[in-house]
Design a protein around this motif. Sequence first.
Motif, PDB file in Angstrom:
ATOM      1  N   MET A 134      -5.967   9.941 -18.549  1.00  0.00           N
ATOM      2  CA  MET A 134      -4.569   9.531 -18.564  1.00  0.00           C
ATOM      3  C   MET A 134      -4.008   9.645 -17.148  1.00  0.00           C
ATOM      4  O   MET A 134      -4.347  10.589 -16.419  1.00  0.00           O
ATOM      5  N   TRP A 215       0.845  12.932 -23.635  1.00  0.00           N
ATOM      6  CA  TRP A 215       1.639  12.798 -22.408  1.00  0.00           C
ATOM      7  C   TRP A 215       2.901  12.031 -22.770  1.00  0.00           C
ATOM      8  O   TRP A 215       2.843  10.913 -23.310  1.00  0.00           O
ATOM      9  N   TRP A 228       2.438   8.062 -23.949  1.00  0.00           N
ATOM     10  CA  TRP A 228       1.442   7.236 -23.300  1.00  0.00           C
ATOM     11  C   TRP A 228       0.343   6.877 -24.289  1.00  0.00           C
ATOM     12  O   TRP A 228      -0.234   7.738 -24.943  1.00  0.00           O
ATOM     13  N   ASP A 230      -3.246   5.795 -24.604  1.00  0.00           N
ATOM     14  CA  ASP A 230      -4.459   5.696 -23.802  1.00  0.00           C
ATOM     15  C   ASP A 230      -5.258   4.454 -24.164  1.00  0.00           C
ATOM     16  O   ASP A 230      -5.958   3.899 -23.325  1.00  0.00           O
ATOM     17  N   GLN A 233      -3.043   1.654 -22.569  1.00  0.00           N
ATOM     18  CA  GLN A 233      -2.702   1.905 -21.163  1.00  0.00           C
ATOM     19  C   GLN A 233      -1.260   1.520 -20.854  1.00  0.00           C
ATOM     20  O   GLN A 233      -0.956   0.878 -19.849  1.00  0.00           O
ATOM     21  N   SER A 267      -1.601  10.893 -27.592  1.00  0.00           N
ATOM     22  CA  SER A 267      -1.840   9.783 -26.684  1.00  0.00           C
ATOM     23  C   SER A 267      -3.233   9.192 -26.834  1.00  0.00           C
ATOM     24  O   SER A 267      -3.504   8.117 -26.300  1.00  0.00           O
TER      25      SER A 267
END
Length: 301
Positions: A134, A215, A228, A230, A233, A267
Amino acid sequence: MEFPFPRKRDSGRRLMLIGLAAFSLAAAANDAAAQDSLSQASIQAQQAQAKLQQRIDSADDKTRQALQTLRQANQQAARLESYNQELAPVVESQAKRLATQRQALAQISVTREALPGEMRKMVEQLRQMIQADMPFLRQERLARVDDLDKLLASDQASPSDKLKQIYSVWRTELDYGREMDQWSGPLDGAQSAESSRNSQYTREVDFLRVGRSGWYYVTPDDRAGGVWSDADQQWEALNGDDIREVRRGIRIAEDQSAPSLLHLPASVRVENGVAMANSENSAAADAPATDATGANAEDQG
Protein backbone atom coordinates in the motif's frame (compact mmCIF):
# COMPACT_ATOMS: atom_id res chain seq x y z
CA MET A 1 106.52 -82.04 123.04
CA GLU A 2 105.92 -81.55 119.41
CA PHE A 3 103.77 -83.75 117.24
CA PRO A 4 104.69 -83.46 113.48
CA PHE A 5 101.65 -85.23 112.03
CA PRO A 6 99.06 -82.85 113.14
CA ARG A 7 101.14 -80.03 111.80
CA LYS A 8 101.16 -81.55 108.36
CA ARG A 9 97.42 -81.99 108.58
CA ASP A 10 96.86 -78.38 109.48
CA SER A 11 99.08 -77.29 106.64
CA GLY A 12 97.09 -79.34 104.14
CA ARG A 13 93.88 -77.95 105.54
CA ARG A 14 95.15 -74.48 105.12
CA LEU A 15 96.14 -75.25 101.56
CA MET A 16 92.72 -76.69 100.94
CA LEU A 17 91.07 -73.66 102.42
CA ILE A 18 93.26 -71.41 100.34
CA GLY A 19 92.33 -73.36 97.22
CA LEU A 20 88.69 -73.20 98.07
CA ALA A 21 88.99 -69.51 98.67
CA ALA A 22 90.78 -69.05 95.37
CA PHE A 23 88.15 -71.13 93.62
CA SER A 24 85.44 -69.17 95.27
CA LEU A 25 87.10 -65.96 94.22
CA ALA A 26 87.49 -67.27 90.70
CA ALA A 27 83.90 -68.43 90.65
CA ALA A 28 82.77 -65.12 92.06
CA ALA A 29 84.79 -63.35 89.43
CA ASN A 30 83.31 -65.56 86.76
CA ASP A 31 79.82 -64.95 88.13
CA ALA A 32 80.44 -61.20 88.15
CA ALA A 33 81.73 -61.34 84.61
CA ALA A 34 78.77 -63.43 83.58
CA GLN A 35 76.40 -61.04 85.29
CA ASP A 36 78.13 -58.12 83.63
CA SER A 37 77.84 -59.90 80.30
CA LEU A 38 74.19 -60.71 80.90
CA SER A 39 73.53 -57.16 82.01
CA GLN A 40 75.27 -55.79 78.93
CA ALA A 41 73.34 -58.22 76.70
CA SER A 42 70.11 -57.19 78.40
CA ILE A 43 70.90 -53.54 77.86
CA GLN A 44 71.73 -54.17 74.21
CA ALA A 45 68.55 -56.21 73.80
CA GLN A 46 66.51 -53.41 75.34
CA GLN A 47 68.20 -50.87 73.11
CA ALA A 48 67.59 -53.06 70.06
CA GLN A 49 63.98 -53.51 71.11
CA ALA A 50 63.63 -49.77 71.62
CA LYS A 51 65.06 -49.11 68.16
CA LEU A 52 62.75 -51.76 66.71
CA GLN A 53 59.78 -50.16 68.44
CA GLN A 54 60.80 -46.78 67.08
CA ARG A 55 60.94 -48.24 63.59
CA ILE A 56 57.53 -49.85 64.13
CA ASP A 57 56.08 -46.57 65.42
CA SER A 58 57.65 -44.69 62.50
CA ALA A 59 56.27 -47.27 60.07
CA ASP A 60 52.85 -46.92 61.70
CA ASP A 61 53.00 -43.13 61.33
CA LYS A 62 54.03 -43.44 57.68
CA THR A 63 51.29 -46.00 57.11
CA ARG A 64 48.67 -43.76 58.70
CA GLN A 65 49.96 -40.80 56.69
CA ALA A 66 49.87 -42.87 53.50
CA LEU A 67 46.32 -44.00 54.29
CA GLN A 68 45.26 -40.40 54.93
CA THR A 69 46.87 -39.33 51.65
CA LEU A 70 45.13 -42.18 49.86
CA ARG A 71 41.75 -41.21 51.32
CA GLN A 72 42.28 -37.59 50.26
CA ALA A 73 43.34 -38.72 46.80
CA ASN A 74 40.23 -40.89 46.50
CA GLN A 75 38.01 -38.01 47.61
CA GLN A 76 39.68 -35.66 45.15
CA ALA A 77 39.32 -38.24 42.38
CA ALA A 78 35.61 -38.56 43.18
CA ARG A 79 35.19 -34.77 43.07
CA LEU A 80 37.06 -34.56 39.79
CA GLU A 81 34.98 -37.33 38.29
CA SER A 82 31.77 -35.56 39.30
CA TYR A 83 33.15 -32.27 37.95
CA ASN A 84 34.09 -33.94 34.67
CA GLN A 85 30.59 -35.35 34.35
CA GLU A 86 29.17 -31.86 34.85
CA LEU A 87 31.54 -30.41 32.26
CA ALA A 88 30.98 -33.13 29.68
CA PRO A 89 27.91 -31.46 28.06
CA VAL A 90 29.70 -28.09 28.06
CA VAL A 91 32.77 -29.58 26.43
CA GLU A 92 30.61 -31.32 23.84
CA SER A 93 28.75 -28.09 23.09
CA GLN A 94 32.01 -26.16 22.77
CA ALA A 95 33.40 -28.85 20.51
CA LYS A 96 30.39 -28.50 18.21
CA ARG A 97 30.73 -24.73 18.31
CA LEU A 98 34.41 -24.94 17.42
CA ALA A 99 33.59 -27.29 14.55
CA THR A 100 30.98 -24.82 13.30
CA GLN A 101 33.42 -21.93 13.59
CA ARG A 102 36.09 -23.88 11.73
CA GLN A 103 33.61 -24.58 8.97
CA ALA A 104 32.61 -20.90 8.89
CA LEU A 105 36.26 -19.86 8.74
CA ALA A 106 36.82 -22.30 5.90
CA GLN A 107 33.95 -20.69 3.99
CA ILE A 108 34.64 -17.09 4.96
CA SER A 109 36.35 -16.30 1.69
CA VAL A 110 33.32 -17.59 -0.23
CA THR A 111 30.99 -15.63 2.03
CA ARG A 112 33.04 -12.46 1.62
CA GLU A 113 32.85 -12.75 -2.15
CA ALA A 114 29.10 -13.47 -2.13
CA LEU A 115 28.14 -10.82 0.46
CA PRO A 116 28.01 -7.74 -1.83
CA GLY A 117 25.69 -9.52 -4.26
CA GLU A 118 23.47 -10.77 -1.43
CA MET A 119 23.20 -7.30 0.08
CA ARG A 120 22.26 -5.91 -3.33
CA LYS A 121 19.52 -8.56 -3.63
CA MET A 122 18.17 -7.65 -0.19
CA VAL A 123 17.92 -3.98 -1.14
CA GLU A 124 16.19 -4.76 -4.45
CA GLN A 125 13.73 -7.09 -2.72
CA LEU A 126 13.00 -4.34 -0.23
CA ARG A 127 12.32 -1.87 -3.04
CA GLN A 128 10.01 -4.32 -4.80
CA MET A 129 8.11 -4.99 -1.57
CA ILE A 130 7.53 -1.27 -0.96
CA GLN A 131 6.38 -0.71 -4.53
CA ALA A 132 3.93 -3.63 -4.26
CA ASP A 133 2.68 -2.56 -0.83
CA MET A 134 0.00 0.00 0.00
CA PRO A 135 1.39 3.42 -0.89
CA PHE A 136 1.43 4.87 2.61
CA LEU A 137 4.53 7.01 3.25
CA ARG A 138 5.91 5.61 -0.01
CA GLN A 139 8.29 8.48 -0.71
CA GLU A 140 9.76 8.27 2.78
CA ARG A 141 10.17 4.50 2.56
CA LEU A 142 11.73 4.59 -0.91
CA ALA A 143 14.10 7.34 0.25
CA ARG A 144 15.48 4.91 2.83
CA VAL A 145 16.07 2.36 0.06
CA ASP A 146 17.84 5.02 -2.02
CA ASP A 147 20.08 5.73 0.96
CA LEU A 148 20.93 2.02 1.07
CA ASP A 149 21.90 2.15 -2.61
CA LYS A 150 24.28 5.00 -1.87
CA LEU A 151 25.67 3.14 1.13
CA LEU A 152 26.40 0.03 -0.93
CA ALA A 153 28.18 2.13 -3.56
CA SER A 154 30.35 3.81 -0.93
CA ASP A 155 33.70 2.46 0.23
CA GLN A 156 33.63 4.42 3.49
CA ALA A 157 31.52 1.85 5.37
CA SER A 158 32.54 -1.69 6.24
CA PRO A 159 30.49 -4.67 5.02
CA SER A 160 29.23 -5.25 8.57
CA ASP A 161 27.99 -1.65 8.84
CA LYS A 162 26.25 -1.93 5.48
CA LEU A 163 24.57 -5.17 6.49
CA LYS A 164 23.52 -3.69 9.82
CA GLN A 165 21.87 -0.73 8.07
CA ILE A 166 20.06 -3.02 5.63
CA TYR A 167 18.68 -5.07 8.52
CA SER A 168 17.57 -1.88 10.25
CA VAL A 169 15.51 -0.77 7.22
CA TRP A 170 14.07 -4.27 6.87
CA ARG A 171 13.00 -4.24 10.53
CA THR A 172 11.33 -0.87 9.99
CA GLU A 173 9.32 -2.27 7.09
CA LEU A 174 8.37 -5.39 9.03
CA ASP A 175 7.22 -3.28 11.98
CA TYR A 176 4.68 -1.56 9.72
CA GLY A 177 2.74 -4.83 9.72
CA ARG A 178 2.49 -4.88 13.52
CA GLU A 179 1.98 -1.24 14.41
CA MET A 180 -0.82 1.28 14.38
CA ASP A 181 0.06 4.78 13.21
CA GLN A 182 -1.54 8.12 12.44
CA TRP A 183 -0.29 11.30 10.79
CA SER A 184 -1.53 14.31 8.90
CA GLY A 185 -0.59 15.16 5.35
CA PRO A 186 -1.80 15.97 1.85
CA LEU A 187 -4.06 13.52 0.09
CA ASP A 188 -2.10 13.25 -3.14
CA GLY A 189 -0.71 10.51 -5.32
CA ALA A 190 -4.22 9.13 -5.83
CA GLN A 191 -7.64 10.68 -6.30
CA SER A 192 -9.77 11.03 -3.21
CA ALA A 193 -13.27 9.64 -3.13
CA GLU A 194 -14.79 13.10 -3.19
CA SER A 195 -12.82 14.49 -6.13
CA SER A 196 -12.68 11.74 -8.75
CA ARG A 197 -13.16 14.31 -11.51
CA ASN A 198 -10.12 16.39 -10.55
CA SER A 199 -6.88 14.39 -10.73
CA GLN A 200 -4.92 17.34 -9.33
CA TYR A 201 -7.03 17.62 -6.19
CA THR A 202 -4.94 17.87 -3.02
CA ARG A 203 -6.24 18.27 0.52
CA GLU A 204 -4.77 18.06 4.01
CA VAL A 205 -6.29 15.09 5.82
CA ASP A 206 -5.70 12.85 8.84
CA PHE A 207 -4.43 9.37 8.05
CA LEU A 208 -4.80 6.15 10.04
CA ARG A 209 -2.87 2.98 9.29
CA VAL A 210 -3.64 -0.31 11.02
CA GLY A 211 -0.76 -2.64 10.21
CA ARG A 212 -0.87 -3.54 6.54
CA SER A 213 -4.54 -4.46 6.59
CA GLY A 214 -6.12 -1.03 6.70
CA TRP A 215 -5.25 2.48 5.50
CA TYR A 216 -7.77 5.28 5.98
CA TYR A 217 -8.18 9.03 5.91
CA VAL A 218 -10.70 11.50 7.21
CA THR A 219 -10.94 15.22 6.63
CA PRO A 220 -10.35 17.51 9.64
CA ASP A 221 -14.08 18.30 9.79
CA ASP A 222 -14.97 14.56 9.63
CA ARG A 223 -17.32 15.22 6.70
CA ALA A 224 -15.50 12.88 4.33
CA GLY A 225 -13.22 9.91 4.51
CA GLY A 226 -11.93 6.97 2.55
CA VAL A 227 -10.35 3.55 2.71
CA TRP A 228 -7.57 2.52 0.36
CA SER A 229 -8.54 -0.32 -1.94
CA ASP A 230 -5.44 -2.38 -2.62
CA ALA A 231 -7.24 -4.30 -5.36
CA ASP A 232 -8.33 -1.16 -7.24
CA GLN A 233 -5.37 1.03 -6.20
CA GLN A 234 -7.62 3.94 -5.27
CA TRP A 235 -9.53 5.45 -2.39
CA GLU A 236 -13.14 4.42 -1.74
CA ALA A 237 -15.56 6.54 0.26
CA LEU A 238 -16.50 5.70 3.83
CA ASN A 239 -19.92 6.23 5.37
CA GLY A 240 -20.54 8.25 8.51
CA ASP A 241 -20.17 5.35 10.93
CA ASP A 242 -16.87 4.28 9.38
CA ILE A 243 -15.60 7.88 9.51
CA ARG A 244 -16.37 7.99 13.23
CA GLU A 245 -14.53 4.67 13.68
CA VAL A 246 -11.49 6.07 11.84
CA ARG A 247 -11.50 9.14 14.06
CA ARG A 248 -11.72 6.88 17.13
CA GLY A 249 -8.79 4.88 15.80
CA ILE A 250 -6.77 8.08 15.39
CA ARG A 251 -7.42 8.96 19.03
CA ILE A 252 -6.29 5.48 20.05
CA ALA A 253 -3.11 5.83 18.00
CA GLU A 254 -2.46 9.17 19.70
CA ASP A 255 -2.95 7.52 23.14
CA GLN A 256 -5.94 9.75 23.73
CA SER A 257 -8.32 6.81 24.04
CA ALA A 258 -8.14 3.28 25.44
CA PRO A 259 -7.34 0.51 22.94
CA SER A 260 -10.36 -1.34 21.58
CA LEU A 261 -11.56 -3.11 18.46
CA LEU A 262 -12.27 -1.06 15.36
CA HIS A 263 -14.95 -2.24 12.98
CA LEU A 264 -13.78 -0.99 9.61
CA PRO A 265 -13.53 -2.33 6.07
CA ALA A 266 -10.04 -3.60 5.29
CA SER A 267 -7.84 -2.39 2.49
CA VAL A 268 -6.89 -5.88 1.32
CA ARG A 269 -8.76 -9.00 0.40
CA VAL A 270 -9.88 -11.35 3.14
CA GLU A 271 -7.18 -13.99 3.43
CA ASN A 272 -9.52 -16.93 2.81
CA GLY A 273 -10.68 -15.27 -0.42
CA VAL A 274 -14.38 -15.35 0.43
CA ALA A 275 -15.06 -11.70 -0.41
CA MET A 276 -13.39 -8.38 -1.12
CA ALA A 277 -12.69 -6.68 2.20
CA ASN A 278 -13.42 -3.18 0.85
CA SER A 279 -16.32 -3.76 -1.52
CA GLU A 280 -19.21 -1.34 -1.43
CA ASN A 281 -21.35 -3.70 0.64
CA SER A 282 -18.63 -4.66 3.14
CA ALA A 283 -19.57 -4.40 6.79
CA ALA A 284 -17.99 -5.15 10.11
CA ALA A 285 -19.32 -8.71 10.01
CA ASP A 286 -17.81 -9.32 6.56
CA ALA A 287 -14.42 -7.69 7.20
CA PRO A 288 -11.85 -8.99 9.66
CA ALA A 289 -12.09 -7.21 12.97
CA THR A 290 -9.26 -4.71 13.14
CA ASP A 291 -7.53 -4.41 16.50
CA ALA A 292 -6.55 -0.97 17.71
CA THR A 293 -3.09 -2.30 18.59
CA GLY A 294 -2.17 -2.54 14.92
CA ALA A 295 -2.90 -6.21 14.14
CA ASN A 296 -6.02 -7.75 12.64
CA ALA A 297 -7.65 -11.11 13.05
CA GLU A 298 -6.47 -12.11 9.57
CA ASP A 299 -2.83 -10.98 9.65
CA GLN A 300 -1.89 -9.58 6.27
CA GLY A 301 1.43 -8.06 7.27
